[in-house]
Design an enzyme around this catalytic site. Sequence first.
Site, PDB file in Angstrom:
ATOM      1  N   GLU A 190       0.829  -1.207   0.000  1.00  0.00           N
ATOM      2  CA  GLU A 190       0.000   0.000   0.000  1.00  0.00           C
ATOM      3  C   GLU A 190       0.863   1.257   0.000  1.00  0.00           C
ATOM      4  O   GLU A 190       1.734   1.421   0.854  1.00  0.00           O
ATOM      5  CB  GLU A 190      -0.899   0.002   1.231  1.00  0.00           C
ATOM      6  CG  GLU A 190      -1.772   1.229   1.368  1.00  0.00           C
ATOM      7  CD  GLU A 190      -2.600   1.193   2.642  1.00  0.00           C
ATOM      8  OE1 GLU A 190      -3.527   2.017   2.759  1.00  0.00           O
ATOM      9  OE2 GLU A 190      -2.316   0.357   3.529  1.00  0.00           O
ATOM     10  N   GLU A 200     -12.245   2.245   5.048  1.00  0.00           N
ATOM     11  CA  GLU A 200     -11.231   2.604   6.033  1.00  0.00           C
ATOM     12  C   GLU A 200     -11.296   4.112   6.281  1.00  0.00           C
ATOM     13  O   GLU A 200     -10.373   4.855   5.953  1.00  0.00           O
ATOM     14  CB  GLU A 200      -9.841   2.192   5.548  1.00  0.00           C
ATOM     15  CG  GLU A 200      -8.793   2.260   6.653  1.00  0.00           C
ATOM     16  CD  GLU A 200      -7.381   2.043   6.154  1.00  0.00           C
ATOM     17  OE1 GLU A 200      -6.592   1.442   6.896  1.00  0.00           O
ATOM     18  OE2 GLU A 200      -7.068   2.482   5.030  1.00  0.00           O
TER      19      GLU A 200
END
Length: 260
Positions: free
Chosen positions: A143, A240
């Site tokens: 990520e 998220e």
Amino acid sequence: MPRLCANLSMLFTEHDFLERFDAAARAGFSGVEYLFPYDFAATDIKAKLDANGLTQVLFNLPAGDWNAGERGIACHPDRTEEFCAGVQRAIDYAQVLGNRQVNCLAGIQPAGVSTEQAQRTFVANLKYAAAELEKAGIRLVMEAINTRDIPGFFLNTTTQALAIRDAVGSSNLSLQYDIYHMQIMEGDLARTIETNLGAINHIQLADNPGRHEPGTGEINYDFLFNFIDTLGYDGWIGCEYKPATSTEAGLGWLKAYNQI
């Protein structure tokens, strides 16, 4: 509409961690992700997943001392042994939980370590993790994170992530594309997702500014959801975000997309 999963490190934090699985299911989610499972017995988490009919979508490899501000150790040359042990620990948990994908956080580039040295370490660790996870039938993603929220984080853009993926050379390594982080770092979300869809195996969302739920900021999620759906993306999108108030009070955006 792509499948949405609840990130239990951000959502339903009004509840203790194991109670968040119940809350996510009550809210209509069918999958969950979170930062780490390692503070809890895998069997206890599995019981919560099964009781609520939830899919375990994703969690991170061990990332150092999170409470002390560490955000990953994969680019730290002096901690490769710890990293490798963490890969094995993640496999142990994933096999109990039925988890088929884990994320690697590169970490903050250590003081005194050159960019070249950090990259060599990161690439070598990713090669190890991708190979070990593949043996267990688990995919690896990495990520890119914005440098405003985490100054000094080593992996920052899609272009950088793609170059590292090429250097690793494993078909078992893909990108986790976080819409919030990439809106800050590079923008051009739709074109970037479309161009690199074959390299993206997980997506996460939040609006900007504030990292709150969709509809609270500048990102046109009406367009983006439809666009991602049109592309044929069949993975999960992790929610998220930091609820602007409480998790339950902010779930109206899901109702608007007929998700709950």
